[in-house]
Scaffold this motif. Structure first.
Motif, PDB file in Angstrom:
ATOM      1  N   ALA B  29      22.005 -17.259  -0.640  1.00 42.46           N
ATOM      2  CA  ALA B  29      21.945 -16.776   0.749  1.00 42.46           C
ATOM      3  C   ALA B  29      20.696 -15.939   1.011  1.00 42.46           C
ATOM      4  O   ALA B  29      19.985 -16.154   1.995  1.00 42.46           O
ATOM      5  CB  ALA B  29      23.196 -15.973   1.059  1.00 42.46           C
ATOM      6  N   THR B  30      20.435 -14.978   0.140  1.00 42.10           N
ATOM      7  CA  THR B  30      19.204 -14.180   0.284  1.00 42.10           C
ATOM      8  C   THR B  30      18.615 -13.972  -1.113  1.00 42.10           C
ATOM      9  O   THR B  30      19.345 -13.855  -2.101  1.00 42.10           O
ATOM     10  CB  THR B  30      19.472 -12.794   0.901  1.00 42.10           C
ATOM     11  N   PHE B  31      17.314 -13.955  -1.183  1.00 42.64           N
ATOM     12  CA  PHE B  31      16.666 -13.651  -2.472  1.00 42.64           C
ATOM     13  C   PHE B  31      15.222 -13.249  -2.258  1.00 42.64           C
ATOM     14  O   PHE B  31      14.636 -13.449  -1.183  1.00 42.64           O
ATOM     15  CB  PHE B  31      16.766 -14.828  -3.454  1.00 42.64           C
ATOM     16  N   ASP B  32      14.669 -12.677  -3.313  1.00 41.86           N
ATOM     17  CA  ASP B  32      13.271 -12.269  -3.348  1.00 41.86           C
ATOM     18  C   ASP B  32      12.766 -12.707  -4.718  1.00 41.86           C
ATOM     19  O   ASP B  32      13.171 -12.135  -5.735  1.00 41.86           O
ATOM     20  CB  ASP B  32      13.176 -10.748  -3.183  1.00 41.86           C
ATOM     21  N   GLY B  56      15.934 -14.963   3.807  1.00 42.36           N
ATOM     22  CA  GLY B  56      16.872 -14.132   4.551  1.00 42.36           C
ATOM     23  C   GLY B  56      18.097 -14.915   4.954  1.00 42.36           C
ATOM     24  O   GLY B  56      18.195 -16.131   4.702  1.00 42.36           O
ATOM     25  N   ASP B  57      19.020 -14.223   5.578  1.00 42.29           N
ATOM     26  CA  ASP B  57      20.239 -14.886   6.048  1.00 42.29           C
ATOM     27  C   ASP B  57      19.886 -16.050   6.967  1.00 42.29           C
ATOM     28  O   ASP B  57      18.953 -15.964   7.763  1.00 42.29           O
ATOM     29  CB  ASP B  57      21.116 -13.886   6.811  1.00 42.29           C
ATOM     30  N   GLY B  58      20.654 -17.104   6.855  1.00 42.78           N
ATOM     31  CA  GLY B  58      20.344 -18.286   7.648  1.00 42.78           C
ATOM     32  C   GLY B  58      19.213 -19.041   6.975  1.00 42.78           C
ATOM     33  O   GLY B  58      18.864 -18.791   5.825  1.00 42.78           O
ATOM     34  N   LYS B  78       9.319 -20.115   7.510  1.00 50.39           N
ATOM     35  CA  LYS B  78      10.216 -21.204   7.903  1.00 50.39           C
ATOM     36  C   LYS B  78      11.430 -20.580   8.580  1.00 50.39           C
ATOM     37  O   LYS B  78      12.097 -19.715   8.005  1.00 50.39           O
ATOM     38  CB  LYS B  78      10.642 -21.964   6.642  1.00 50.39           C
ATOM     39  N   VAL B  79      11.676 -20.971   9.785  1.00 45.50           N
ATOM     40  CA  VAL B  79      12.874 -20.521  10.511  1.00 45.50           C
ATOM     41  C   VAL B  79      13.540 -21.764  11.071  1.00 45.50           C
ATOM     42  O   VAL B  79      13.027 -22.393  12.003  1.00 45.50           O
ATOM     43  CB  VAL B  79      12.510 -19.547  11.654  1.00 45.50           C
ATOM     44  N   GLY B  80      14.647 -22.135  10.490  1.00 44.34           N
ATOM     45  CA  GLY B  80      15.307 -23.369  10.921  1.00 44.34           C
ATOM     46  C   GLY B  80      14.371 -24.549  10.720  1.00 44.34           C
ATOM     47  O   GLY B  80      13.829 -24.765   9.628  1.00 44.34           O
ATOM     48  N   ASP B  81      14.151 -25.302  11.768  1.00 39.08           N
ATOM     49  CA  ASP B  81      13.271 -26.471  11.673  1.00 39.08           C
ATOM     50  C   ASP B  81      11.818 -26.133  11.976  1.00 39.08           C
ATOM     51  O   ASP B  81      10.978 -27.029  12.057  1.00 39.08           O
ATOM     52  CB  ASP B  81      13.746 -27.553  12.654  1.00 39.08           C
ATOM     53  N   HIS B 218      18.514  -7.094   1.200  1.00 38.00           N
ATOM     54  CA  HIS B 218      18.495  -6.982   2.659  1.00 38.00           C
ATOM     55  C   HIS B 218      17.050  -7.093   3.129  1.00 38.00           C
ATOM     56  O   HIS B 218      16.194  -6.307   2.719  1.00 38.00           O
ATOM     57  CB  HIS B 218      19.092  -5.655   3.121  1.00 38.00           C
ATOM     58  N   VAL B 219      16.789  -8.060   3.959  1.00 38.20           N
ATOM     59  CA  VAL B 219      15.455  -8.199   4.542  1.00 38.20           C
ATOM     60  C   VAL B 219      15.619  -8.116   6.059  1.00 38.20           C
ATOM     61  O   VAL B 219      16.412  -8.859   6.636  1.00 38.20           O
ATOM     62  CB  VAL B 219      14.821  -9.564   4.184  1.00 38.20           C
ATOM     63  N   PRO B 220      14.888  -7.195   6.704  1.00 39.93           N
ATOM     64  CA  PRO B 220      15.013  -7.106   8.162  1.00 39.93           C
ATOM     65  C   PRO B 220      14.700  -8.447   8.823  1.00 39.93           C
ATOM     66  O   PRO B 220      13.788  -9.162   8.394  1.00 39.93           O
ATOM     67  CB  PRO B 220      13.966  -6.057   8.546  1.00 39.93           C
ATOM     68  N   ALA B 221      15.444  -8.766   9.862  1.00 40.11           N
ATOM     69  CA  ALA B 221      15.251 -10.052  10.546  1.00 40.11           C
ATOM     70  C   ALA B 221      13.829 -10.196  11.077  1.00 40.11           C
ATOM     71  O   ALA B 221      13.274 -11.303  11.150  1.00 40.11           O
ATOM     72  CB  ALA B 221      16.256 -10.178  11.686  1.00 40.11           C
TER      73      ALA B 221
END
Lengths: 439, 231
Positions: B29-32, B56-58, B78-81, B218-221
């Motif tokens: 789900a989240t990683f660094d 990040g999430d999503g 990358k955000v979605g598509d 936790h990564v800020p959106a």
């Protein structure tokens, strides 16, 4: 000063490059422009450092993108009516050493959704690749190599960033005095050079939205004598970029303004006070500048980009003919040009472009990996009214991870008319070799 | 009753469960993470890229390139598509297509930036032809998927991915990947070494080595906003 800089560099992230650019120019003396200060050969050495230093945490940092330029040139030729002849090597102001702080700013993010920035930064909101008609903030870029111009504008900026949208407000004072590329006065002229008593600035508000897989920017500019002599001028800019049919990126940007600050040639010198004037400055007409473009990547990783530029305030054919006639008359040292950018606080360009006409095309094709580290590129800039312009062919070799060698040939073409925009270019060929070492 | 429970316990996983597990392994789900990509070229020479990848999430991924010097400062988002690359030399970001090559190597952008196969592909179990391996046949659900079809092979015992084959719509094999060196990153096990082969230029291949990985961060959106690139 150097000591302070060295202290700042300690514990900072430093990267950059050293570039040496050697070019030979086949100078034409039969154009309407003077060639006295245009060297046949020229060498430009650039020392670049990009320094980022965090200030306490990653949320606050200082950044600098600094370049020092040293230039040499020689081999001058001119034609002052007695036929082409050599001119002894002489002092050319455009070839003096100078520094360009392309970017120099402090960025602070006191809140997840708020970023504050003070200093010089290049901010590009338009989506055009070769040209950005909606950009009224930065020094113009070189369409044949958009990576060359990294210089921005001095500003104070506040930006509120969210996942799908951003709101930006900025104020940019104009640099009114500078020495060797370094600014000494902002906003107003100093008393010892009081060219006018105005405040020279730009203010902008911008909304960015990521909507339906599309980047959309809406910008409002308010300028007061910012790089022109117009007070209280409003402009609106729009841009978008999106992929269609999986592999085809489509983008557009537009700038809408009433009146034009472009200098037009006077077609009746007996009726005009000066040969050039801002004759459309206050006519109230809307003069949009629009760029439409597409970009695609082929299966062999070749990339093709095609862009079309329309400028409603560009010269008509008759105005272009008048301009060329006036330039011919002013030939003998009344108009000074060199193959440098017109903005002395910006990086020197390989090719300076000021679009004069209404319709242009920019076409670029890049084929990477013709051999492992070899990339071939071609670029075409064409005035679509007289079909004149400039073609460039280049070959780049990334010899190692830290060394890139590039050869570029600039080939102007005069087009179908005797009086064309392309015929203004004071060279019939220019060859350039560049070695760039990254560190 | 016991027999039924045992049968259920040892039954082969469903296609959807296996696909879900692949996404969990390769893209939590989240990683660094810190990684190194080594691109081997036709002439036998190599190019090495070091990068930091934030997820990040999503479906949000941001990549910071740290080496070589010529790529330092470049970032991908990358955000979605939607994908962008930030070029320090341009001082701006430009949009990317999922099928573009990742830094000129043998991975494409979707291979690295979009490991969300559940969203992009429909899965069915296939016959691997090897009792030690499970086969998952993936068929793209949208044109934005990096490939038309993927054959994913898993170890029968640990259900770790061991091999993938990536196909074009024409049926041509474009790339293949071998997954190896399963490592434990803070309780999360995954292959740390992936070798991606370009099947159209067989001398070329790229290795992706995961050197460190932190999970549940936790990564800020706003770190996944276009305007944050370059900061």
């Amino acid at each position: 000063m150097i000591f302070v800089l060295l202290l700042a560099v300690v514990h900072a992230d430093v990267t950059g490059y050293v570039s040496d650019r050697l070019q030979g120019t086949g100078v034409r003396t039969d154009t309407s422009l003077p060639t006295r200060d245009l060297p046949k050969w020229q060498n430009l050495l650039e020392l670049n450092a990009q320094i980022k230093k965090t200030l306490g945490s990653d949320l606050h940092f200082a950044y600098a993108d600094l370049s020092l330029f040293s230039q040499q040139g020689g081999g001058y030729i001119t034609d002052d009516g007695a036929g082409p002849h050599s001119v002894p090597d002489h002092n050319v102001a455009a070839l003096h050493p100078f520094a360009v702080p392309s970017e120099l700013y402090i960025s602070s993010t006191p809140d997840e959704h708020l970023n504050l920035l003070f200093g010089r930064k290049r901010i590009v909101w338009g989506s055009g690749l070769a040209w950005n008609p909606a950009d009224v903030l930065n020094p113009a870029k070189d369409p044949t190599d958009p990576t060359l111009q990294r210089a921005g504008a001095w500003m104070a900026r506040a930006e509120s960033v969210f996942e799908d949208f951003t709101i930006t407000a900025l104020v940019a004072p104009q640099v009114t005095e500078q020495v060797s590329g370094l600014p000494t006065h902002f906003l107003a002229y100093p008393s010892w050079d009081a060219q006018d008593g105005h405040a020279h600035f730009l203010a902008a508000a911008r909304l960015y939205a990521l909507w339906n897989q599309t980047d959309i920017n809406l910008v409002y500019y308010f300028t007061n004598n910012f790089n022109d002599d117009i007070q209280h001028r409003s402009r609106v800019a729009l841009s978008f970029s999106r992929y269609f049919f999986t592999d085809y990126e489509l983008h557009a940007e537009a700038l809408l303004a009433r009146g034009s600050t472009r200098l037009y040639p006077c077609d009746n010198l007996f009726a005009c006070a000066a040969p050039f004037g801002e004759f459309k400055r206050d006519d109230g007409a809307l003069y949009p500048r629009v760029l439409l473009g597409t970009r695609t990547l082929f299966s062999d990783e070749s990339q093709l980009s095609i862009e079309y530029l329309y400028q409603a305030d560009g010269f008509k054919r008759s105005e272009m003919a008048t301009l060329l006639s006036l330039l011919k008359r002013a030939h003998d040292n009344q108009i000074s040009i060199a193959n440098m950018s017109g903005d002395s606080s910006a990086a020197p360009q390989k090719f300076s472009f000021t679009p004069l006409r209404r319709h242009y095309a920019f076409i670029s094709f890049q084929r990477p990996k013709i051999a492992d580290d070899w990339t071939a590129s071609a670029f075409l800039l064409a005035d679509l009214e007289d079909f004149s312009g400039l073609a460039t062919l280049s070959l780049a070799w990334s010899a190692t991870e830290w060394l890139t060698l590039t050869a570029v040939d600039f080939i102007p073409f005069p087009g179908k008319d005797r009086v064309s925009e392309g015929s203004l270019l004071p060279f019939d060929n220019r060859v350039l070799f560049e070695a760039r070492v990254f560190y | 009753m016991h027999a039924l429970l045992l049968a259920t316990f040892f039954a082969a996983p469903t296609a959807d469960a296996l696909l879900h597990k692949y996404d969990d392994i390769m893209s939590p789900a989240t990683f660094d993470l810190e990684a190194e990509m080594v691109a081997h070229r036709d002439d036998g020479s190599v190019r090495t890229y070091k990068m930091r990848v934030l997820k990040g999430d999503g479906d949000k991924v941001r990549v910071y390139f740290q080496e070589p010097a010529s790529a330092r400062g470049q970032e991908m988002l990358k955000v979605g598509d939607n994908s962008w690359i930030y070029m320090p030399s341009l001082k701006r970001a430009v949009r990317l297509a999922n099928r573009d090559s990742f830094m000129g190597g043998d991975f494409n952008n979707a291979d690295v930036l979009r490991v969300n196969y559940e969203a992009d592909y429909a899965a069915t179990l296939g016959d691997s032809g090897d009792p030690e391996k499970l086969l998952l046949e993936l068929k793209s659900k949208s044109a934005d998927a990096g490939y038309d079809r993927i054959r994913l092979f898993f170890g029968q015992k640990n259900e770790m991915p061991v091999r993938a084959e990536y196909y074009a719509a024409s049926g041509k094999l474009l790339r293949s990947a071998d997954f190896a060196e399963v490592k434990d990153f803070g309780g999360h096990q995954r292959p740390a070494h992936i070798v991606m082969r370009n099947e159209l230029a067989v001398k070329r291949f790229s290795e992706l080595n995961t050197t460190s990985m932190k999970l549940d961060i936790h990564v800020p959106a706003s770190k996944f906003a276009l305007d944050d690139l370059g900061r």
